[in-house]
Write a protein that holds these residues in place. Structure first.
Motif: not given
Length: 381
Positions: A174-180, A278-282
């Protein structure tokens, strides 16, 4: 019987779609799948309608940041709003305040410490309208407090709460979780250690912890959550409240540790603006690791004979079902509200609002289960 309208903000997102799927069997209910992207909302409605569920499903474009948000919300005549549109870091109380203004209940999945801990500033307004406003109906503090409450009667004195979450690498991100998480990576926050409030660093103090079962040993690091502030008040004998989370793939976990150090050295002020990258890299590492994740809660203290007591409660979610765990608190509360099984009113963090038995009944739908170990460790000399 009157139809109850439930509005799911971000209803097609990572957590929202899971809540939607879990509420489609409700009768005399209309589910509005809401968000800024009406096309995605419509696609989810179409997909679920093909299975001919009891509930009515309708897509609606609703932007919480728009000036006319409250006006549009009022037109939907909601009974309940479930807010999944994170990250909640930096959000104000526009959405729950709008719910109070239009006269509907409110539940969110917030994990931001200030957002959840300060929700009680809306308490009086919610009580005046006999509404329930709940923040943090997620893994923390919703589920975590339920687990502690369940075992609390075994303790004469609960002194330490130490818990952790480790998702499987192949579970949906979840992008929102990563951003948090990125918002406080490398930044200090307060935790209770030996009855003193000290600073620890976001994604610092990396260490390994054994979960057992299908999860095994995972790396963990410091994460800021509401429980770190809420639990010392809720459980006043507690001297230590410790929480960590981590990434299954070691290179990703230690990569975050390096990012934390770069922020502490003031080389990078914040990683949040790079969330999408960062999400894309992960995602390049998706072939590695597993889709098994879980949560562990360890409680230490004294039993009623003043002897040391330890409880280890471990939750297991295999086959990629881990992302359902953060949704279960809101699913349970939504069902209880629809069935008029909750009499509480006011604005509050989600603490002890359902039983562990209720959680297990809901969780078994996806094969999520827990184990427990209760022991009497040797007294330290």
């Amino acid at each position: 019987m009157d139809i109850k309208n439930i509005v799911l903000l971000g209803g097609y997102g990572n957590f929202g779609k899971r809540i939607t799927e879990s509420l489609v069997d409700l009768t005399n209910v209309t589910l509005y799948i809401a968000g800024r992207n009406e096309q995605k909302a419509n696609e989810l409605c179409t997909q679920l309608k093909e299975k001919k569920h009891a509930v009515s499903l309708l897509p609606v474009r609703l932007d919480i940041n728009a000036e006319d948000f409250e006006t549009k919300l009022r037109h939907l005549n909601p009974f309940l709003v479930i807010h999944t549109g994170g990250p909640f870091q930096g959000q104000d109380y526009k959405v729950p305040q709008s719910c109070i203004n239009v006269g509907c209940h409110y539940i969110d999945l917030a994990d931001d410490r200030r957002f959840v801990c300060d929700i009680n500033q809306l308490d009086q307004a919610a009580k005046e309208k006999k509404l329930l406003i709940v923040s943090g109906a997620s893994s923390v503090p919703g589920l975590s407090s339920t687990v502690v409450d369940h075992y609390l009667p075994r303790f004469k004195e609960l002194t330490t709460i130490d818990f952790a979450i480790s998702p499987g690498n192949k579970a949906e991100r979840g992008e929102a979780t990563v951003r948090a998480i990125l918002s406080y990576t490398g930044h200090p926050f307060k935790v209770l250690r030996d009855k003193r409030w000290i600073d620890v660093i976001g994604w610092g103090e990396s260490k390994q912890r054994e979960f057992g079962g299908s999860i095994g040993t995972r790396w963990l690091a410091n994460i800021d959550i509401p429980d770190l502030e809420l639990f010392p008040t809720r459980y006043p004998t507690t001297k230590n409240v410790h929480f960590q989370a981590g990434l299954e793939v070691v290179i990703l976990h230690h990569g975050m540790s390096i990012m934390s150090k770069l922020t502490r050295l003031r080389i990078v002020k914040s990683w949040s603006p790079l969330t999408k990258l960062i999400v894309k890299a992960s995602e390049l590492f998706l072939p590695f690791g597993s889709d098994n994740g879980g949560m562990i809660v360890t409680l230490n203290g004294l039993n009623h004979e003043s002897k040391p007591l330890q409880v280890d409660w471990t939750l297991y979610a295999n086959d990629g079902v881990g992302p359902y765990i953060p949704t279960i608190s809101s699913i349970i509360l939504a069902r209880k509200l629809v069935m008029e099984a909750i009499n509480d009113t006011g604005a509050m963090p989600c603490q002890g609002m359902y039983s562990l038995e209720e959680f297990d009944e809901c969780a078994k739908t996806w094969g999520i289960y827990h184990s427990e170990e209760i022991s009497q460790p040797r007294e330290k000399r």
